[in-house]
Design a protein around this motif. Structure first.
Motif, PDB file in Angstrom:
ATOM      1  N   TRP A 140       0.828  -1.203   0.000  1.00  0.00           N
ATOM      2  CA  TRP A 140       0.000   0.000   0.000  1.00  0.00           C
ATOM      3  C   TRP A 140       0.861   1.251   0.000  1.00  0.00           C
ATOM      4  CZ3 TRP A 140      -5.494  -0.927   1.774  1.00  0.00           C
ATOM      5  CH2 TRP A 140      -6.321   0.155   1.422  1.00  0.00           C
ATOM      6  N   VAL A 144       0.909   4.145  -3.109  1.00  0.00           N
ATOM      7  CA  VAL A 144       0.730   5.569  -2.818  1.00  0.00           C
ATOM      8  C   VAL A 144       1.879   6.372  -3.424  1.00  0.00           C
ATOM      9  CG1 VAL A 144       0.824   7.296  -0.970  1.00  0.00           C
ATOM     10  CG2 VAL A 144      -0.672   5.311  -0.739  1.00  0.00           C
ATOM     11  N   GLU A 164      -6.924   5.345  -2.576  1.00  0.00           N
ATOM     12  CA  GLU A 164      -7.596   4.889  -1.360  1.00  0.00           C
ATOM     13  C   GLU A 164      -8.983   4.348  -1.666  1.00  0.00           C
ATOM     14  OE1 GLU A 164      -5.590   4.982   1.590  1.00  0.00           O
ATOM     15  OE2 GLU A 164      -4.325   5.291  -0.167  1.00  0.00           O
ATOM     16  N   TYR A 168     -10.239   0.599  -0.459  1.00  0.00           N
ATOM     17  CA  TYR A 168     -11.297   0.431   0.530  1.00  0.00           C
ATOM     18  C   TYR A 168     -12.618  -0.029  -0.075  1.00  0.00           C
ATOM     19  CZ  TYR A 168      -8.169   1.857   4.118  1.00  0.00           C
ATOM     20  OH  TYR A 168      -7.109   1.872   4.983  1.00  0.00           O
ATOM     21  N   GLN A 302     -14.019   8.823  -1.598  1.00  0.00           N
ATOM     22  CA  GLN A 302     -12.698   9.387  -1.864  1.00  0.00           C
ATOM     23  C   GLN A 302     -12.510   9.769  -3.330  1.00  0.00           C
ATOM     24  OE1 GLN A 302      -9.584   7.395   1.143  1.00  0.00           O
ATOM     25  NE2 GLN A 302     -10.879   5.909   0.113  1.00  0.00           N
ATOM     26  N   TYR A 356      -9.043  10.834   4.672  1.00  0.00           N
ATOM     27  CA  TYR A 356      -7.991   9.877   4.343  1.00  0.00           C
ATOM     28  C   TYR A 356      -7.113  10.306   3.164  1.00  0.00           C
ATOM     29  CZ  TYR A 356      -6.408   5.244   5.766  1.00  0.00           C
ATOM     30  OH  TYR A 356      -5.695   4.202   6.310  1.00  0.00           O
ATOM     31  N   PRO A 357      -7.668  10.560   1.984  1.00  0.00           N
ATOM     32  CA  PRO A 357      -6.784  10.957   0.879  1.00  0.00           C
ATOM     33  C   PRO A 357      -6.212  12.352   1.077  1.00  0.00           C
ATOM     34  CG  PRO A 357      -9.059  11.167   0.197  1.00  0.00           C
ATOM     35  CD  PRO A 357      -9.080  10.520   1.556  1.00  0.00           C
TER      36      PRO A 357
END
Length: 458
Positions: A140, A144, A164, A168, A302, A356-357
């Motif tokens: 992960w 990214v 993301e 998810y 996201q 999150y992002p």
């Protein structure tokens, strides 16, 4: 003689570089590899999703771990391992390249579902989650970093939203599917067959189709303006990067603590929510749907929030998201029915999608390209350390005072974290029209009306 390259009318994405000038930055220029990395990260999320519903039930129904702390040890093992691996993933990807780290992560994933299928004791489950933490930290983190490398400075929020979201949404789909399989065929082995498929596909794609992106980061660094903050040297040591990200930079340190608290409450949702729902008599299939709803909303959301943060900025989305998460967690604690918990899970997903992002985009905004991969690793060390902290905290509180009290306590911590962001974080999004905006590696600065065009870079 060189000709002027067309620019995006919105001024948001650099045009491709001339032939022979090195790697091109931008989503459009790297769409095929970007889409492939989105697919790879979906498989990374699927590896994690195979556990979300089944392992809490295995701990309770197969291994007889009625104490919350004992049952949550697998999350502690996973979170601590992933957090440390995140840190080294950034350093290793700078030293050896992104692709070797990605492939290594998938090799480590291969035995995980087999250990979960065959585990005769809880110690095997712990060992599987140590390997899963290594897998998630390497794969992960690297996806990214690679997406940030490819898209350049203008599309970081959008890139992180896609990254993301893929992980998810796949996690949610796998969680819901494994819940249905567990309800129909039992807790083992059928639910974990999905993990075997994810590991095999991830390894194949990463080995055969993914290309190295480290040269894209070097190309951006070559055109990146010199840091104006004396603390942000272009080539700091790894220890200096850790200090800058964790303490010295206001925005990076605020992002680090928010990331930790975000995953602290995710550990609660992973380890305690299924037990809370089961205590109210819900069958495994309904627990699977509720458990999948939160990451599904989070994942799809996201796609919008990452893009939105490129337009309106990072700070206010993060603050609002943390406060919304806190309210949603409190609603889970207050609720006793499926409709209430459904609303709470949707709100928790929306709040997490805002956060999150956008936190990852903050790191990409602030860190220099030369040490950005290490900064991402340090941030993700803090963020995924929240799994271990959250599992321990929730387990101790649930054993001592009951799961409802544990949920309320985490709601309070999440609200406090949002307030820290509001006070400490600066807005990190630099507008394209701002004169200090970093110039993408694939696009020259446009000439001004009052100055002659700049000479091309040698």
């Amino acid at each position: 003689m060189t000709s002027a390259r067309p620019r995006n009318p919105a001024g948001r994405e650099a045009a491709p570089a001339p032939s022979g000038s090195g790697p091109r930055l931008g989503l459009r220029a790297n769409l095929a590899q970007f889409a492939l990395l989105v697919a790879v990260n979906a498989l990374v999320g699927g590896m994690l999703g195979q556990e979300r519903v089944v392992l809490p039930l295995l701990a309770d129904q197969v291994f007889g771990l009625s104490a919350s702390t004992a049952g949550l040890t697998y999350i502690v093992a996973f979170g601590a391992t992933k957090a440390v691996t995140n840190f080294f993933a950034g350093t290793l990807s700078d030293r050896y390249g992104r692709k070797p780290v990605l492939v290594a992560g998938w090799l480590i994933a291969l035995p995980v579902p087999l250990l979960l299928i065959w585990a005769p004791t809880w110690g095997w489950v712990i060992a599987a989650n140590v390997l899963l933490g290594l897998n998630q930290g390497l794969t992960w983190s690297t996806t990214v970093i690679m997406k940030i490398d490819l898209v350049g400075p203008q599309r970081r929020g959008l890139a992180m939203g896609f990254n993301e979201a893929a992980g998810y949404v796949a996690l949610a789909a796998t969680a819901m599917t494994t819940g249905a399989l567990a309800d129909h065929a039992g807790l083992r082995p059928e639910p974990f067959l999905l993990g075997i498929a994810c590991a095999a596909l991830g390894l194949g794609l990463s080995t055969l189709a993914v290309r190295e992106t480290r040269d894209h980061a070097r190309a951006e660094a070559a055109r990146h303006p010199a840091p104006t903050d004396p603390r942000h040297r272009e080539n700091p040591s790894t220890a200096e990067v850790a200090r800058i990200t964790s303490v010295r930079d206001r925005s990076l340190s605020a992002a680090a603590q928010a990331g930790l608290v975000n995953n602290l409450n995710d550990a609660l949702a992973w380890g305690v929510f299924p037990l809370l729902f089961a205590a109210h008599g819900l069958p495994a299939v309904e627990i699977g749907v509720l458990s999948a709803l939160y990451p599904a909303v989070w994942g799809f959301g996201q796609l919008v929030t990452g893009w939105w943060s490129d337009r309106v900025g990072r700070k206010h989305l993060i603050t609002a998201g943390m406060l919304l998460q806190a309210g949603a967690i409190g609603l889970v604690a207050a609720g006793t029915t499926v409709p209430v918990w459904t609303v709470a899970q949707v709100l928790l997903g929306v709040g997490t999608a805002l956060v999150y992002p956008t936190l990852l985009a903050v790191v990409g905004d602030v860190a220099h390209p030369a040490w950005r991969a290490r900064a991402v690793g340090v941030y993700r060390l803090w963020r995924d350390g929240g799994f271990a902290v959250g599992a321990l905290l929730a387990g101790v509180l649930a054993d001592a005072y009951g799961p409802t009290t544990a949920v309320w306590a985490v709601a309070g911590l999440t609200a406090a974290s949002g307030l820290v962001v509001a006070v400490r974080m600066d807005e990190t999004l630099r507008r394209p029209a701002h004169p200090s905006r970093a110039v993408p590696a694939s696009a020259p600065s446009p000439p001004s009306a009052s100055a002659p065009p700049a000479s091309p870079a040698p």
